[in-house]
Design a protein around this motif. Structure first.
Motif, short mmCIF file in Angstrom:
data_model
loop_
_atom_site.label_atom_id
_atom_site.label_comp_id
_atom_site.label_asym_id
_atom_site.label_seq_id
_atom_site.Cartn_x
_atom_site.Cartn_y
_atom_site.Cartn_z
N THR A 184 0.79 -1.17 -0.01
CA THR A 184 0.19 -0.01 0.10
C THR A 184 1.00 1.26 0.10
O THR A 184 0.49 2.05 -0.80
CB THR A 184 -0.86 -0.06 1.23
OG1 THR A 184 -1.86 -1.11 1.12
CG2 THR A 184 -1.81 1.37 1.23
N ILE A 185 1.95 1.29 0.91
CA ILE A 185 2.62 2.44 0.94
C ILE A 185 3.39 2.81 -0.27
O ILE A 185 3.58 3.80 -0.83
CB ILE A 185 3.60 2.19 2.07
CG1 ILE A 185 2.85 2.47 3.46
CG2 ILE A 185 4.77 3.38 2.15
CD1 ILE A 185 3.60 1.88 4.71
N ASN A 186 4.02 1.69 -1.00
CA ASN A 186 4.83 1.86 -1.84
C ASN A 186 4.03 2.26 -3.24
O ASN A 186 4.33 2.98 -3.89
CB ASN A 186 5.55 0.55 -2.33
CG ASN A 186 7.00 0.26 -1.70
OD1 ASN A 186 7.63 1.28 -1.50
ND2 ASN A 186 7.59 -0.86 -1.29
N LEU A 187 3.01 1.54 -3.46
CA LEU A 187 2.16 2.04 -4.76
C LEU A 187 1.43 3.40 -4.48
O LEU A 187 1.48 3.98 -5.44
CB LEU A 187 0.87 1.19 -4.58
CG LEU A 187 1.23 -0.43 -5.00
CD1 LEU A 187 -0.22 -1.29 -5.11
CD2 LEU A 187 1.87 -0.71 -6.38
N MET A 188 1.36 3.96 -3.32
CA MET A 188 0.86 5.27 -3.07
C MET A 188 1.86 6.04 -3.27
O MET A 188 1.66 7.18 -4.30
CB MET A 188 0.58 5.46 -1.57
CG MET A 188 -1.07 4.71 -1.25
SD MET A 188 -2.51 5.60 -2.09
CE MET A 188 -2.30 7.00 -1.34
N LEU A 189 3.11 5.85 -2.72
CA LEU A 189 4.20 6.70 -2.95
C LEU A 189 4.68 7.18 -4.40
O LEU A 189 4.76 7.86 -5.05
CB LEU A 189 5.54 6.27 -2.13
CG LEU A 189 5.00 6.66 -0.74
CD1 LEU A 189 6.43 6.11 0.07
CD2 LEU A 189 4.83 8.15 -0.26
N SER A 190 4.73 5.70 -5.15
CA SER A 190 5.07 5.63 -6.64
C SER A 190 4.26 6.39 -7.50
O SER A 190 4.54 6.84 -8.57
CB SER A 190 5.61 4.35 -6.78
OG SER A 190 4.50 3.59 -6.52
N THR A 191 2.77 6.09 -7.17
CA THR A 191 1.87 6.76 -7.99
C THR A 191 1.73 8.18 -8.11
O THR A 191 1.74 8.93 -9.09
CB THR A 191 0.35 6.31 -7.45
OG1 THR A 191 0.42 4.77 -7.65
CG2 THR A 191 -0.73 6.82 -8.59
N ILE A 192 1.88 8.67 -6.54
CA ILE A 192 1.90 10.45 -6.58
C ILE A 192 3.10 10.84 -7.23
O ILE A 192 2.96 11.69 -7.93
CB ILE A 192 1.74 10.64 -5.04
CG1 ILE A 192 0.35 10.04 -4.57
CG2 ILE A 192 1.93 12.34 -4.89
CD1 ILE A 192 0.35 10.26 -3.26
N GLY A 193 4.46 10.05 -7.01
CA GLY A 193 5.48 10.76 -7.50
C GLY A 193 5.52 10.65 -9.08
O GLY A 193 5.95 11.53 -9.77
N GLY A 194 4.97 9.57 -9.72
CA GLY A 194 4.89 9.53 -10.96
C GLY A 194 3.97 10.51 -11.55
O GLY A 194 4.31 11.24 -12.61
N LEU A 195 2.89 10.77 -10.91
CA LEU A 195 1.79 12.04 -11.48
C LEU A 195 2.28 13.15 -11.47
O LEU A 195 2.18 14.05 -12.33
CB LEU A 195 0.54 11.63 -10.78
CG LEU A 195 -0.12 10.38 -11.00
CD1 LEU A 195 -1.45 10.36 -9.98
CD2 LEU A 195 -0.77 10.36 -12.51
N LYS A 196 3.20 13.43 -10.41
CA LYS A 196 3.87 14.99 -10.36
C LYS A 196 5.21 15.07 -10.77
O LYS A 196 5.92 16.08 -10.39
CB LYS A 196 3.47 15.59 -9.04
CG LYS A 196 4.33 14.81 -7.91
CD LYS A 196 3.73 15.32 -6.56
CE LYS A 196 4.78 14.87 -5.63
NZ LYS A 196 6.27 15.13 -5.68
#
Length: 315
Positions: free
Chosen positions: A238-250
């Motif tokens: 959960t933590i990794n998917l959230m961080l990588s998704t937000i980082g990729g979008l911005k």
């Protein structure tokens, strides 16, 4: 005859320290801990909250950063969805995010499993794999610009030629079909170690007794991972998917330093379009509208993700 009527019991007086619950809740905000937090909260409201909320107002104007602000309704948003470059940047943003989320977390999980094994050099390997995550993204971009040097005898092309794979040499950042994937490669290289550390923390929390019981029952290595390790890694996932998704979008720094959105608009993302519209073309109202759409999109994706992933943890 004796009367059976008894006087009603007198109401007990409330103890002196018993105040109404509402009053006690209100008093909490006047307690000394809030006095110490008040200056920090005031600075946060001035520096973060006020600009963010005022940006919502600017998104509906034609402000150029200097003159008067004229309300133009939804013109900025209609322009955003009618602009071919903006739509292309949205597609690039989504492609980058998917590539980063899938590959970065896959590589991070493999590195975590390898470094979790009982080998002598696992501490050194952890440091080596995590080291790129603490380097400035701009420095990483300049490093990979050298690696992606289009010259036949430099960087990655030179290595490919040295091992007999000269036919695979490319202009990695100059080819419109490869630029976006080349940037994804440098981001994955930098942050795969970060994902590894989070997965390692999850692996440390898996009880060894469960693996021993599964081994006694004859479970193979893959079965132990699938039915014992993987379910217990749900919080780390959960933590990794959230961080990588937000980082990729911005994502912005690596793109701007490596390609500046080029060649053409091949590697433009919403973040780079936002920056150029504000600080290159002076369209602050339009850029604020892009920022608002990006913020709402990131918030929506994050809420959907966390709802699904939290449900998986409970299951």
């Amino acid at each position: 005859m004796t009367s059976t009527l008894r006087p009603a019991p007198a109401k007990r007086a409330a103890p002196p320290g018993a105040a109404p619950r509402r009053r006690r809740r209100g008093a909490r905000f006047l307690s000394p801990p809030w006095w110490f937090a008040a200056p920090a909260l005031a600075i946060y409201a001035l520096v973060v909250l006020y600009p963010s909320l005022s940006g919502i107002v600017y998104a509906f104007t034609d402000w150029n950063g200097l003159g008067a602000r004229n309300f133009n309704g939804l013109a900025n948003f209609s322009k955003l969805f009618d602009d071919d470059a903006a739509r292309g940047s949205l597609v690039n943003t989504l492609l980058l995010t998917v590539a980063i989320v899938v590959v970065q977390n896959g590589v991070g999980l493999l590195l975590a499993l390898g470094c979790h094994a009982k080998i002598k050099s696992r501490t050194v390997l952890r440091v080596v794999f995590f080291a790129p995550a603490v380097v400035s993204p701009v420095m990483v971009a300049f490093l990979w610009k050298y690696i992606y040097n289009p010259a036949p005898d430099a960087g990655l092309n030179g290595i490919l030629g040295a091992v007999g794979l000269g036919g695979l040499r490319q202009d990695w950042l100059g080819d419109p079909d490869l630029a976006i994937w080349s940037i994804a490669g440098m981001v994955i290289w930098q942050f795969a170690g970060y994902s590894m550390v989070i997965f390692l923390a999850g692996l440390e929390g898996v009880p060894a007794d469960l693996h021993e019981a599964a081994m006694i029952d004859g479970a193979s290595r893959w079965q132990r991972f699938r039915h014992v390790t993987w379910p217990l890694l749900a919080p780390a996932v959960t933590i990794n998917l959230m961080l990588s998704t937000i980082g990729g979008l911005k994502l912005f720094d690596q793109i701007y330093a490596a390609t500046n959105g080029g060649p053409g608009h091949a590697s433009e993302t919403l973040s780079t379009v936002l920056y150029k519209q504000a600080f290159v073309f002076g369209n602050y109202g339009y850029s604020t509208a892009i920022a608002l759409v990006l913020a709402l999109f990131v918030a929506a994706v994050s809420m959907i993700q966390i709802h699904y992933l939290r449900g998986r943890e409970v299951a």
